[in-house]
Design a protein around this motif. Structure first.
Motif, PDB file in Angstrom:
ATOM      1  N   SER A  44     -24.177 -37.018 -47.102  1.00 34.93           N
ATOM      2  CA  SER A  44     -22.641 -36.475 -46.994  1.00 34.93           C
ATOM      3  C   SER A  44     -22.782 -35.189 -46.558  1.00 34.93           C
ATOM      4  CB  SER A  44     -22.246 -36.375 -48.481  1.00 34.93           C
ATOM      5  OG  SER A  44     -22.461 -35.684 -49.623  1.00 34.93           O
ATOM      6  N   ALA A  45     -24.177 -34.333 -47.068  1.00 37.81           N
ATOM      7  CA  ALA A  45     -24.746 -33.130 -46.526  1.00 37.81           C
ATOM      8  C   ALA A  45     -25.111 -33.149 -45.009  1.00 37.81           C
ATOM      9  CB  ALA A  45     -25.562 -32.321 -47.520  1.00 37.81           C
ATOM     10  N   GLU A  46     -24.923 -34.152 -44.139  1.00 37.00           N
ATOM     11  CA  GLU A  46     -25.326 -34.477 -42.937  1.00 37.00           C
ATOM     12  C   GLU A  46     -26.871 -34.109 -42.731  1.00 37.00           C
ATOM     13  OE1 GLU A  46     -23.027 -31.834 -40.179  1.00 37.00           O
ATOM     14  OE2 GLU A  46     -21.167 -32.764 -40.958  1.00 37.00           O
ATOM     15  N   ARG A  47     -27.625 -34.865 -43.853  1.00 37.85           N
ATOM     16  CA  ARG A  47     -28.990 -35.060 -43.701  1.00 37.85           C
ATOM     17  C   ARG A  47     -29.302 -36.488 -43.355  1.00 37.85           C
ATOM     18  NH1 ARG A  47     -28.254 -30.089 -43.734  1.00 37.85           N
ATOM     19  NH2 ARG A  47     -29.345 -28.933 -45.254  1.00 37.85           N
ATOM     20  N   ARG A  48     -29.950 -36.699 -42.267  1.00 36.92           N
ATOM     21  CA  ARG A  48     -30.136 -37.864 -41.781  1.00 36.92           C
ATOM     22  C   ARG A  48     -31.038 -38.720 -42.918  1.00 36.92           C
ATOM     23  NH1 ARG A  48     -33.525 -36.552 -36.594  1.00 36.92           N
ATOM     24  NH2 ARG A  48     -34.001 -35.305 -38.378  1.00 36.92           N
ATOM     25  N   THR A  49     -30.493 -39.789 -43.543  1.00 40.24           N
ATOM     26  CA  THR A  49     -31.219 -40.301 -44.568  1.00 40.24           C
ATOM     27  C   THR A  49     -31.332 -41.913 -44.587  1.00 40.24           C
ATOM     28  OG1 THR A  49     -30.126 -38.658 -46.111  1.00 40.24           O
ATOM     29  CG2 THR A  49     -30.886 -40.407 -47.154  1.00 40.24           C
ATOM     30  N   LEU A  50     -32.697 -42.278 -44.762  1.00 41.93           N
ATOM     31  CA  LEU A  50     -32.977 -43.733 -44.970  1.00 41.93           C
ATOM     32  C   LEU A  50     -33.148 -44.137 -46.383  1.00 41.93           C
ATOM     33  CD1 LEU A  50     -33.301 -46.499 -43.373  1.00 41.93           C
ATOM     34  CD2 LEU A  50     -35.805 -45.580 -43.264  1.00 41.93           C
ATOM     35  N   LEU A  51     -32.465 -45.240 -46.785  1.00 44.61           N
ATOM     36  CA  LEU A  51     -32.692 -45.665 -47.861  1.00 44.61           C
ATOM     37  C   LEU A  51     -33.524 -46.878 -47.835  1.00 44.61           C
ATOM     38  CD1 LEU A  51     -32.619 -45.822 -51.092  1.00 44.61           C
ATOM     39  CD2 LEU A  51     -30.236 -46.840 -51.012  1.00 44.61           C
ATOM     40  N   VAL A  52     -34.563 -47.278 -48.457  1.00 49.39           N
ATOM     41  CA  VAL A  52     -35.516 -48.240 -48.262  1.00 49.39           C
ATOM     42  C   VAL A  52     -35.680 -49.039 -49.767  1.00 49.39           C
ATOM     43  CG1 VAL A  52     -37.825 -49.192 -47.652  1.00 49.39           C
ATOM     44  CG2 VAL A  52     -36.872 -47.214 -46.347  1.00 49.39           C
ATOM     45  N   ASP A  53     -35.168 -50.439 -49.686  1.00 44.20           N
ATOM     46  CA  ASP A  53     -34.928 -51.003 -50.845  1.00 44.20           C
ATOM     47  C   ASP A  53     -36.310 -51.854 -51.045  1.00 44.20           C
ATOM     48  OD1 ASP A  53     -34.454 -52.231 -53.306  1.00 44.20           O
ATOM     49  OD2 ASP A  53     -32.511 -53.295 -52.214  1.00 44.20           O
ATOM     50  N   MET A  54     -37.280 -51.724 -51.897  1.00 41.64           N
ATOM     51  CA  MET A  54     -38.261 -52.291 -52.313  1.00 41.64           C
ATOM     52  C   MET A  54     -38.104 -53.137 -53.570  1.00 41.64           C
ATOM     53  SD  MET A  54     -40.928 -52.069 -50.325  1.00 41.64           S
ATOM     54  CE  MET A  54     -42.560 -51.864 -51.021  1.00 41.64           C
ATOM     55  N   LEU A 101     -26.112 -41.825 -43.306  1.00 42.16           N
ATOM     56  CA  LEU A 101     -27.045 -42.866 -44.309  1.00 42.16           C
ATOM     57  C   LEU A 101     -27.051 -44.380 -43.673  1.00 42.16           C
ATOM     58  CD1 LEU A 101     -28.432 -43.341 -46.763  1.00 42.16           C
ATOM     59  CD2 LEU A 101     -25.984 -43.885 -47.922  1.00 42.16           C
ATOM     60  N   HIS A 102     -28.547 -44.727 -43.748  1.00 43.15           N
ATOM     61  CA  HIS A 102     -28.789 -46.103 -43.109  1.00 43.15           C
ATOM     62  C   HIS A 102     -29.831 -46.790 -44.387  1.00 43.15           C
ATOM     63  CE1 HIS A 102     -28.741 -44.599 -38.863  1.00 43.15           C
ATOM     64  NE2 HIS A 102     -27.628 -44.872 -39.313  1.00 43.15           N
ATOM     65  N   VAL A 103     -29.800 -47.913 -44.293  1.00 43.24           N
ATOM     66  CA  VAL A 103     -30.610 -48.701 -45.214  1.00 43.24           C
ATOM     67  C   VAL A 103     -31.455 -49.773 -44.828  1.00 43.24           C
ATOM     68  CG1 VAL A 103     -28.788 -50.124 -45.859  1.00 43.24           C
ATOM     69  CG2 VAL A 103     -30.321 -49.845 -47.519  1.00 43.24           C
ATOM     70  N   VAL A 104     -32.563 -50.234 -45.332  1.00 47.63           N
ATOM     71  CA  VAL A 104     -33.300 -51.027 -45.039  1.00 47.63           C
ATOM     72  C   VAL A 104     -33.298 -52.148 -46.482  1.00 47.63           C
ATOM     73  CG1 VAL A 104     -35.917 -52.092 -44.538  1.00 47.63           C
ATOM     74  CG2 VAL A 104     -34.877 -50.054 -43.380  1.00 47.63           C
ATOM     75  N   PRO A 105     -32.724 -53.147 -46.210  1.00 46.49           N
ATOM     76  CA  PRO A 105     -32.335 -53.904 -47.344  1.00 46.49           C
ATOM     77  C   PRO A 105     -33.625 -54.852 -47.904  1.00 46.49           C
ATOM     78  CG  PRO A 105     -31.328 -55.182 -45.676  1.00 46.49           C
ATOM     79  CD  PRO A 105     -32.074 -53.719 -44.968  1.00 46.49           C
ATOM     80  N   ALA A 106     -33.332 -55.219 -49.217  1.00 46.79           N
ATOM     81  CA  ALA A 106     -34.378 -56.436 -49.692  1.00 46.79           C
ATOM     82  C   ALA A 106     -33.538 -57.761 -50.212  1.00 46.79           C
ATOM     83  CB  ALA A 106     -35.153 -55.889 -50.849  1.00 46.79           C
TER      84      ALA A 106
END
Length: 263
Positions: A29-39, A82-87
């Motif tokens: 939301s602060a315009e930081r390119r963010t990736l969430l990786v679900d392990m 915000l992007h995500v790599v799911p599990a």
């Protein structure tokens, strides 16, 4: 180069995935390119951001075991940055399957390497254990963030986790740092909660984040709607806490968030 932060605690129910989802959303939301990786084989980081299991075009399992490029596994969310790599539960078998692989502790690090310049932050949501999946996450990370529930038994597992971090630093990832300890599920009416806060701050001092995440009904509700708290109830105490956590992390690096809060 983006920073990789591993969110880990071998004890379940401490707000680990809640922190992963909502910190990622706060940074985005602060315009930081963010990736969430679900392990975590439970796959809650993806579902908490609105991903449907039957609509996934790939998961982290395929990167770890089959060498599929991480770029092909990235899914978009409602937040632009915000992007995500799911599990999925398939990841449960990875603990056993990885044992026979060479450099098994480095599989996630090698998979993330091509993405290092494309994101400002990569957050890794670990399973509630200290197995190979968590080890891969610690080896891949620049730092580890530890959510700590404000209850007595939570302190018992903290020393075990910090010992594991020290071992990983000595043997596999010398650059691994402590991002900080995040106090979660705080109930100011309970004496034990205040005692835990005082004890943790007294021992770990500046390694403890200034923000404390309270027990909050809205935080508990938002995963069932597939939304981070910032898109579910931006005025809630839970949302305020995670926005403050995002600012605290960015300010540590001299990065000032822009005025608007939602991408």
């Amino acid at each position: 180069m983006g920073r990789i932060i591993c969110i880990s605690n071998q004890k379940g129910g401490v707000g680990k995935t809640t922190t992963a989802i909502n910190l990622a959303a706060s940074l985005a939301s602060a315009e930081r390119r963010t990736l969430l990786v679900d392990m975590d084989p439970q796959g809650n980081a993806g579902s908490g951001l609105g991903l449907k299991r039957d609509q996934l075009n790939g998961t982290i399992y395929e990167a770890l075991l089959n060498g599929r490029p991480m770029k092909e596994l990235i899914h978009s969310t409602e937040l632009r940055y915000l992007h995500v790599v799911p599990a999925t539960p398939d990841l449960t078998g990875a603990e056993v399957e990885l044992v026979s692989h060479e450099r098994r502790e480095f599989r996630l690090r090698e998979a993330l390497r091509p993405l290092a310049k494309e994101y400002d932050y990569i957050l890794i949501d670990c399973p509630p254990s200290l197995g190979l999946l968590t080890l891969n996450s610690l080896v891949a990370a620049d730092s580890v963030l530890i959510p700590l529930q404000c209850e007595y038994y939570a302190l018992e597992g903290l020393s075990q986790l910090t010992h594991t971090v020290d071992l990983v630093r000595q043997e596999l990832n010398p650059s691994l740092k402590m991002e900080g300890i995040l106090l979660t599920m705080f109930d100011g009416r309970a004496n034990i909660a205040n005692q835990v806060v005082d004890e943790v701050r007294g021992y770990f001092k500046d390694k403890v984040f200034g923000v404390v995440v309270p027990r909050n009904v809205r935080l508990a509700e938002c995963p069932s709607f597939g939304k981070p708290i910032i898109l579910y109830d931006i005025k809630s105490k839970g949302c305020e806490s995670y926005l403050a956590l995002g600012r605290e992390i960015m300010n540590r690096e001299g990065r000032k968030p822009p005025a608007r809060k939602v991408a």
